[in-house]
Design an enzyme around this catalytic site. Structure first.
Site, PDB file in Angstrom:
ATOM      1  CG  ASP A   1      -1.827  -1.194   1.270  1.00 56.51           C
ATOM      2  OD1 ASP A   1      -2.388  -1.551   0.327  1.00 56.51           O
ATOM      3  OD2 ASP A   1      -2.037  -1.695   2.275  1.00 56.51           O
TER       4      ASP A   1
ATOM      5  CE  LYS B   1       2.310  -2.713  -4.275  1.00 55.51           C
ATOM      6  NZ  LYS B   1       1.985  -2.237  -2.872  1.00 55.51           N
TER       7      LYS B   1
ATOM      8  N   GLY C   1      -4.631  -4.470  -3.602  1.00 59.98           N
ATOM      9  CA  GLY C   1      -5.718  -3.440  -3.930  1.00 59.98           C
ATOM     10  C   GLY C   1      -4.996  -2.108  -4.151  1.00 59.98           C
ATOM     11  CG  HIS C   2      -2.113  -1.979  -6.932  1.00 62.66           C
ATOM     12  ND1 HIS C   2      -1.131  -2.693  -7.821  1.00 62.66           N
ATOM     13  CD2 HIS C   2      -1.806  -2.567  -5.734  1.00 62.66           C
ATOM     14  CE1 HIS C   2      -0.612  -3.433  -7.293  1.00 62.66           C
ATOM     15  NE2 HIS C   2      -0.695  -3.564  -6.007  1.00 62.66           N
TER      16      HIS C   2
ATOM     17  CD  GLN D   1       0.694  -8.791  -2.579  1.00 64.47           C
ATOM     18  OE1 GLN D   1       1.316  -9.442  -3.283  1.00 64.47           O
ATOM     19  NE2 GLN D   1      -0.429  -8.600  -2.579  1.00 64.47           N
TER      20      GLN D   1
ATOM     21  CB  THR E   1      -9.804  -6.704   3.642  1.00 63.25           C
ATOM     22  OG1 THR E   1      -8.589  -5.788   4.122  1.00 63.25           O
ATOM     23  CG2 THR E   1      -9.123  -7.791   3.048  1.00 63.25           C
TER      24      THR E   1
ATOM     25  NE  ARG F   1      -3.974   0.403   3.473  1.00 64.04           N
ATOM     26  CZ  ARG F   1      -4.160   1.108   2.231  1.00 64.04           C
ATOM     27  NH1 ARG F   1      -3.609   2.306   2.329  1.00 64.04           N
ATOM     28  NH2 ARG F   1      -4.489   0.577   1.030  1.00 64.04           N
TER      29      ARG F   1
HETATM   30  P1  GDP Z   1      -0.896   0.216  -3.540  1.00 64.30           P
HETATM   31  O1  GDP Z   1      -1.379  -0.961  -3.163  1.00 64.30           O
HETATM   32  O2  GDP Z   1       0.745   0.294  -3.455  1.00 64.30           O
HETATM   33  O3  GDP Z   1      -1.114   0.476  -5.023  1.00 64.30           O
HETATM   34  O4  GDP Z   1      -1.286   1.593  -2.684  1.00 64.30           O
HETATM   35  P2  GDP Z   1      -2.785   1.675  -2.201  1.00 64.30           P
HETATM   36  O5  GDP Z   1      -3.914   2.003  -3.396  1.00 64.30           O
HETATM   37  O6  GDP Z   1      -3.364   0.519  -1.566  1.00 64.30           O
HETATM   38  O7  GDP Z   1      -2.789   2.931  -1.233  1.00 64.30           O
HETATM   39  C1  GDP Z   1      -2.154   3.780  -1.489  1.00 64.30           C
HETATM   40  C2  GDP Z   1      -3.279   5.108  -1.417  1.00 64.30           C
HETATM   41  O8  GDP Z   1      -2.482   6.242  -1.403  1.00 64.30           O
HETATM   42  C3  GDP Z   1      -4.129   5.284  -2.519  1.00 64.30           C
HETATM   43  O9  GDP Z   1      -5.336   5.811  -1.943  1.00 64.30           O
HETATM   44  C4  GDP Z   1      -3.567   6.277  -3.331  1.00 64.30           C
HETATM   45  O10 GDP Z   1      -4.722   6.944  -4.220  1.00 64.30           O
HETATM   46  C5  GDP Z   1      -2.965   7.370  -2.359  1.00 64.30           C
HETATM   47  N1  GDP Z   1      -1.956   7.977  -2.754  1.00 64.30           N
HETATM   48  C6  GDP Z   1      -0.736   7.330  -3.576  1.00 64.30           C
HETATM   49  N2  GDP Z   1       0.051   8.300  -3.672  1.00 64.30           N
HETATM   50  C7  GDP Z   1      -0.454   9.628  -2.984  1.00 64.30           C
HETATM   51  C8  GDP Z   1       0.297  10.838  -2.559  1.00 64.30           C
HETATM   52  O11 GDP Z   1       1.392  11.107  -3.154  1.00 64.30           O
HETATM   53  N3  GDP Z   1      -0.307  11.613  -1.659  1.00 64.30           N
HETATM   54  C9  GDP Z   1      -1.450  11.274  -1.163  1.00 64.30           C
HETATM   55  N4  GDP Z   1      -2.293  11.874  -0.360  1.00 64.30           N
HETATM   56  N5  GDP Z   1      -2.150  10.004  -1.474  1.00 64.30           N
HETATM   57  C10 GDP Z   1      -1.401   9.199  -2.264  1.00 64.30           C
HETATM   58  P1  IMO Z   2      -1.088  -4.101  -2.016  1.00 64.95           P
HETATM   59  O1  IMO Z   2      -0.524  -4.752  -3.518  1.00 64.95           O
HETATM   60  C1  IMO Z   2      -0.915  -4.631   2.212  1.00 64.95           C
HETATM   61  C2  IMO Z   2      -1.024  -8.801   3.628  1.00 64.95           C
HETATM   62  C3  IMO Z   2      -2.296  -9.284   4.413  1.00 64.95           C
HETATM   63  C4  IMO Z   2      -1.868 -10.273   5.369  1.00 64.95           C
HETATM   64  C5  IMO Z   2      -0.766 -10.840   4.676  1.00 64.95           C
HETATM   65  C6  IMO Z   2      -1.131 -12.250   3.846  1.00 64.95           C
HETATM   66  O2  IMO Z   2      -2.306  -3.343  -2.179  1.00 64.95           O
HETATM   67  O3  IMO Z   2       0.077  -3.366  -1.266  1.00 64.95           O
HETATM   68  P2  IMO Z   2      -2.335 -12.849   1.787  1.00 64.95           P
HETATM   69  O4  IMO Z   2      -4.042 -12.653   1.713  1.00 64.95           O
HETATM   70  O5  IMO Z   2      -1.507 -12.200   0.901  1.00 64.95           O
HETATM   71  O6  IMO Z   2      -2.087 -14.458   2.160  1.00 64.95           O
HETATM   72  O7  IMO Z   2      -2.235 -12.063   3.267  1.00 64.95           O
HETATM   73  O8  IMO Z   2      -0.222 -10.033   3.666  1.00 64.95           O
HETATM   74  N1  IMO Z   2      -1.280  -8.250   2.215  1.00 64.95           N
HETATM   75  C7  IMO Z   2      -1.465  -7.135   1.968  1.00 64.95           C
HETATM   76  N2  IMO Z   2      -1.200  -5.834   2.965  1.00 64.95           N
HETATM   77  N3  IMO Z   2      -1.194  -4.439   0.984  1.00 64.95           N
HETATM   78  C8  IMO Z   2      -1.317  -5.792   0.079  1.00 64.95           C
HETATM   79  O9  IMO Z   2      -1.318  -5.492  -1.301  1.00 64.95           O
HETATM   80  C9  IMO Z   2      -1.395  -6.717   0.645  1.00 64.95           C
HETATM   81  N4  IMO Z   2      -1.588  -8.254   0.271  1.00 64.95           N
HETATM   82  C10 IMO Z   2      -1.597  -8.840   1.203  1.00 64.95           C
HETATM   83  O10 IMO Z   2      -2.876  -8.090   5.067  1.00 64.95           O
HETATM   84  O11 IMO Z   2      -1.154  -9.572   6.473  1.00 64.95           O
HETATM   85 MG    MG Z   3      -2.931  -1.637  -1.782  1.00 75.60          MG
END
Ligand code: GDP
Ligand code: IMO
Ligand code: MG
Length: 427
Positions: free
Chosen positions: A13, A16, A40-41, A223, A300, A304
């Site tokens: 998270d 990416k 979840g991106h 991840q 989910t 966080r």
């Molecule tokens: P990922 O799993 O690595 O793709 O990240 P997630 O999408 O799960 O979580 C990142 C969150 O931060 C998302 O809601 C993005 O829209 C947000 N985000 C990404 N870069 C930035 C940033 O530079 N500033 C802010 N405020 N939000 C950001």
């Molecule tokens: P993105 O790509 C954050 C965590 C779960 C759990 C562990 C194992 O959005 O960064 P799993 O279902 O993979 O067997 O769970 O890994 N986990 C993540 N945490 N971001 C993710 O993906 C994750 N994918 C799995 O919460 O602790």
């Molecule tokens: Mg994510």
């Protein structure tokens, strides 16, 4: 020629999805190489917000071919609903390629994930419940079902039978669940065959030919480094290799082809699920990071866990991935703190430790050693260049760069595509 890996440098998270989408306009292929719909991106394009789980974030860039590599685990029902969700919003998904060697998350893998977690009770991992671990376990046990198996009913039936042989014993005798019928699983899986057929390809060949033709290929990790099955905080990890080497095995591209490895690094730290997290905050600061940063799981919906930046894990990520660059995200979230603590080392049983301890016991005992950096109060979301940032924000970034061991080549100051400061170009 240029093959770039973009991966999470912390516990996932990090942003990416946004970073991949940003580069999507300049690359020819975006490839997921591991994980599945545990990811979840979030991608924000103008006033539109997309949550992608299985599809590479490049799907939102019209010129880009999205690829699901052999290292990914695919839940066909999730994939098809993600595709139709995007189609309904006018996104063209016809270029998608899926490796015939990718493994399928079957309904029984999802069941096993859930019952295992329930059985573990207090010792649970806090998985996403999407069947990720059991599907990779089947792959390693050589009882997995691959995408290509959907096209041979007899083989598929034999494989499902083999997989359920032992599982049904465990489900009925250990977990007190009903046995799963082979026919029912086969029947469901076969309904996906025609729908997925247009996308199935020899992705290893496609990607290697693309590289020969000087196309730009971007590998998008799911991840993060500390969730890696080999290099993360085992056993509180996912069941694949998000680290850079995973891009090679998960896509069938040799390490000599990779020219750049970009670590996505949040300006503070978050984690979802169980496991050690030295800089975790249980106070108002942690709640404020969660609130301001919108730190709620995309997959989910879980809150966080939040904490200050940890330079020890950033250095570790640099090392195990051979990072060439960092993309620092969410700097804007830190606006308003007078002082910002940054963890520069750990104290473990009274001793100062500069590097991530290899021993799980030591890591569980690690207490953060903080240095405090002066904060800033100016809005930075409109900053377009490094010099637009307030001096203290510049100093925060420079300090993180010095501690983390690779240049920070871009800075996120908001979720939108254009809310990014580019320092060194990636391509
Ligand atoms: P990922 O799993 O690595 O793709 O990240 P997630 O999408 O799960 O979580 C990142 C969150 O931060 C998302 O809601 C993005 O829209 C947000 N985000 C990404 N870069 C930035 C940033 O530079 N500033 C802010 N405020 N939000 C950001
Ligand atoms: P993105 O790509 C954050 C965590 C779960 C759990 C562990 C194992 O959005 O960064 P799993 O279902 O993979 O067997 O769970 O890994 N986990 C993540 N945490 N971001 C993710 O993906 C994750 N994918 C799995 O919460 O602790
Ligand atoms: Mg994510």
């Amino acid at each position: 020629m240029p093959a770039l890996v973009l991966l999470g440098a912390q516990w996932g998270d990090e942003g990416k999805g946004k970073a991949t989408d940003l580069l999507g306009g300049s690359v020819d292929y975006v490839v997921r190489y591991q994980g599945g719909n545990n990811a979840g991106h979030t991608v924000v394009v103008g006033d539109q917000k997309y949550a992608l789980h299985l599809l590479p974030s490049g799907i939102l860039s019209p010129g880009c071919t999205p690829v699901i590599g052999n290292g990914v685990v695919v839940d066909p029902s999730v994939l098809l609903s993600e595709l139709s969700g995007l189609n309904d919003r006018g996104v063209d998904t016809s270029k998608l390629l899926i490796s015939g060697n990718a493994h399928i998350i079957t309904p029984y893998n999802v069941t096993v994930d859930k019952v295992t977690e329930r059985f573990l009770g207090k010792r649970k991992i806090g998985t996403t419940g999407r069947g990720i671990g059991p599907t990779y376990a089947d792959k390693i046990n050589r009882v997995g079902i691959r995408v290509q198996d959907l096209y041979d009913e007899s083989i598929l039936t034999q494989k499902v039978e083999a997989a359920l042989d032992v599982k049904n014993q465990v489900l009925t005798k250990l977990y007190n669940r009903r046995a799963i019928a082979v026919d029912q699983v086969v029947e469901e899986l076969l309904t996906y065959a025609d729908k997925l057929a247009p996308y199935v390809a020899d992705t290893v060949l496609v990607l290697n030919q693309a590289l020969e033709d000087d196309k730009v290929v971007l590998f998008e990790g799911g991840q993060g480094t500390l969730l890696d099955i080999d290099h993360g905080t085992y056993p509180f990890v996912t069941s694949s290799n998000p680290t850079a080497g995973g891009a090679c095995t998960g896509a069938g591209v040799g390490p000599t082809k990779i020219s750049r490895v970009i670590g996505i690094l949040k300006a503070y730290t978050t984690r979802v699920g169980a496991g050690p997290f030295p800089t975790e905050l249980f106070d108002e600061d942690g709640a404020a990071l969660r609130r301001i940063g919108g730190e709620r799981g995309v997959t989910t919906g879980r809150d966080r866990r939040c904490g200050w930046f940890d330079a020890v894990i950033a250095r570790y990520a640099t090392r195990v991935n051979g990072l060439t660059d960092f993309f620092l995200t969410k700097l804007d979230v830190l606006t308003g703190w007078e002082q910002i603590p940054v963890c520069v080392a750990y104290e473990i049983d009274g001793k100062r430790v500069e590097e991530l301890p290899y021993s799980q016991t030591d890591f569980h005992h690690a207490k953060p050693v903080y240095e405090t950096l002066p904060g800033w109060s100016e809005d930075i979301t409109k900053a377009k260049s490094f010099s637009d940032l307030p001096k203290n924000a510049q100093n925060y970034v420079k300090a993180l760069e010095d501690m983390s061991g690779a240049p920070i080549s871009a800075i996120g100051v908001g979720p939108g595509r254009d809310e990014t400061i580019e320092i060194n170009s990636f391509i």
